[in-house]
Each structure stands twice: as structure tokens, then as C-alpha cells.
Design a protein around this motif. Structure first.
Motif, mmCIF file in Angstrom:
data_model
loop_
_atom_site.group_PDB
_atom_site.id
_atom_site.type_symbol
_atom_site.label_atom_id
_atom_site.label_comp_id
_atom_site.label_asym_id
_atom_site.label_seq_id
_atom_site.Cartn_x
_atom_site.Cartn_y
_atom_site.Cartn_z
ATOM 1 N N GLU A 140 22.775 43.459 -55.058
ATOM 2 C CA GLU A 140 21.964 44.126 -54.052
ATOM 3 C C GLU A 140 21.224 43.098 -53.189
ATOM 4 N N PHE A 141 20.830 41.996 -53.805
ATOM 5 C CA PHE A 141 20.157 40.934 -53.059
ATOM 6 C C PHE A 141 21.095 40.366 -51.995
ATOM 7 N N GLU A 142 22.333 40.098 -52.368
ATOM 8 C CA GLU A 142 23.301 39.564 -51.410
ATOM 9 C C GLU A 142 23.551 40.554 -50.282
ATOM 10 N N ARG A 143 23.720 41.805 -50.623
ATOM 11 C CA ARG A 143 23.987 42.822 -49.600
ATOM 12 C C ARG A 143 22.793 42.960 -48.649
ATOM 13 N N ASP A 144 21.596 42.833 -49.172
ATOM 14 C CA ASP A 144 20.406 42.926 -48.333
ATOM 15 C C ASP A 144 20.324 41.736 -47.368
ATOM 16 N N ARG A 187 22.850 42.242 -44.595
ATOM 17 C CA ARG A 187 22.421 43.236 -43.608
ATOM 18 C C ARG A 187 21.453 42.626 -42.597
ATOM 19 N N GLU A 188 20.543 41.798 -43.090
ATOM 20 C CA GLU A 188 19.567 41.180 -42.194
ATOM 21 C C GLU A 188 20.235 40.165 -41.263
#
Length: 266
Positions: A119-123, A126-127
Motif C-alpha cells: 500500500e505504501f508503494e501504491r500511495d 499515485r502521488e
């Protein structure tokens, strides 16, 4: 991307100034067994990778006939595990993209360097994608305008530096050798930090030949395109890692990086 652990496997060319290119093996199948038993050819060790093979997520791919959209640079990493480099350069890719390469086996001593698809990588993605929109990852007209200005400035200063007759005997301060050397150094920095840097990241253009041409700018300023790519791509894959980032120890003794454990007073 969050780090999982630190295996003994070294990334491609991270041993430029410190260590030999030895890859640790925890395999239960020896290299000699792999060579002698055809039935085991699909089960390999990292050390057994050929120069025309790469490993991604423990899977071996033969890239001999692979037509890489980004050019022949992919073959530069032959014989190595390139999981981190692959995911770093291709943030949009899925398993479907890997199907375009010829799978020839698996490695038994693969150890994950990072945890991916968290989830950290996906966040983070996204940024980043809010700033660098998909389809707009490459050089803009503004980039190429600046690039050609930097290139023109470099050759102008190189000509003046080589033909100057006022290094030590000058009438005006801007004719002095010291001043010209400083300005010539700035011109080289523009090439190194802008033109060749973006090109050797494959980010200047969708056309590989454009990236290759501009990427040789690093040779103009006294370095080498291929050495730079090996070191710098590994730097991005293991940024500031005190053992795996070649920039972390090639900068010694000016900078010294240490991997302090959590809770360390420093």
C-alpha cells in the motif's frame, strides 16, 4: 518501497571500487549438477546465469532475441538479477509485460530485496503520477531547447578553453585561466546533470537512438556512458545503502554512509 532484508547478493556492478562480483548461493543443486543433468536445466543458481539471461522475481528470461522497446540497453544487465532495476524503470508494468520475454527457468537462490506492491508503494506512485502524467514521462520541447543550449554552451567554452592565449597574461579578469576553468566546469555540469543524465535514464525521448546519442554526453565530460549507467542505475535501486549503492562508497571520504540499527543514538 519498503526494504525487506539485506541478502548477500550484490546488484549489477555495485562492486566498482570495493568488492568482487561474487553472488552468494544457498542452492541445494550445484552448478556442476546443472551442467551435467539436462533435467535440471530449468532450475538454476544466480551464478549460472548467462550473459544473455536476466532474472526477475526468481524467473530466468533469455533476452537474446528480445526486441526491447527502450533499445539494446536491456542486454547491458545480462547475467544478473534485475528485479529492482526492472520495477524501478517500469512502474506501470504487470506480469503481462514479462510474458513478452522467453522464460527459460527459475533460480533457486533468489532472495527478495524489497517488498513490492504494498500500500505504501501504491500511495507513492499515485502521488508521483499526479506530477508526471502517464504519456508525459519524456522530454518536453522545453527540455530539448535547454539541452541544445547546454550543448552549444559546452562546445563554445571548450573551444575558448582550448584556444585561449590569455591564461596567465590577461588584461581583463574574464580572460584569466581560472575564470575560464570555472565557467567551463559549469558547462560540463550542465551536460552531466541535465543532458546525459536524463538521456541515460531513458527519459529524454521515446526513441532509443536519441537517448543513446545524448547519453554519450557523459563521455564528453570525461566519464563513460556505460560505466555511468551501471553505477547510477544501481544507485537508484539501492539509494544510500552503505554496501549496495556504489555512490555511497565512491564518495568516501568526503561522505561516509552507515547503516545504523533502529534505536541507535546516532
Amino acid at each position: 518501497i519498503t526494504c525487506q532484508h539485506t541478502p548477500k547478493t550484490m546488484p549489477p556492478n555495485a562492486n566498482i571500487s570495493r568488492r568482487s562480483n561474487g553472488l552468494a548461493s544457498k542452492a541445494t543443486v550445484s552448478t556442476q549438477d546443472l551442467d551435467n543433468d539436462p533435467a535440471l536445466q530449468s532450475v538454476r543458481t544466480m551464478k549460472s546465469l548467462k550473459g544473455t539471461e536476466i532474472a526477475i522475481d526468481g524467473v530466468i528470461y533469455d533476452i537474446t532475441d528480445f526486441v526491447h522497446p527502450g533499445g539494446e540497453v536491456v542486454k547491458f544487465f545480462g547475467g544478473n538479477d534485475v528485479t529492482v532495476q526492472y520495477r524501478m524503470i517500469h512502474p506501470y508494468h504487470t506480469g503481462k509485460h514479462l510474458e513478452k520475454m522467453k522464460e527459460v527457468g527459475k533460480v533457486v537462490d533468489y532472495e527478495a530485496e524489497y517488498k513490492f506492491d504494498t500500500e505504501f508503494e501504491r500511495d507513492i506512485k499515485r502521488e508521483v503520477f499526479k506530477i508526471v502524467r502517464r504519456g508525459r514521462e519524456f522530454g518536453t520541447p522545453g527540455y530539448f531547447f535547454r539541452a541544445f543550449c547546454y550543448i552549444g554552451f559546452f562546445f563554445f567554452m571548450q573551444y575558448n578553453f582550448a584556444t585561449s592565449t590569455t591564461f596567465f597574461n590577461y588584461n581583463n579578469w574574464y580572460e584569466s585561466g581560472v575564470f575560464m576553468a570555472i565557467v567551463f566546469g559549469v558547462a560540463q555540469a550542465f551536460i552531466g546533470l541535465n543532458v546525459q543524465h536524463d538521456a541515460n535514464h531513458g527519459a529524454a525521448s521515446k526513441r532509443p537512438w536519441v537517448n543513446d546519442l545524448l547519453g554519450f554526453g557523459t563521455d564528453l565530460i570525461g566519464s563513460n556512458k556505460w560505466n555511468w549507467m551501471a553505477q547510477h542505475w544501481t544507485h537508484h535501486a539501492f539509494t544510500n545503502h552503505n554496501e549496495k549503492d556504489p555512490d555511497s562508497f565512491s564518495s568516501e571520504p568526503i561522505f561516509a554512509f552507515n547503516d545504523y540499527p533502529p534505536g541507535h543514538p546516532k
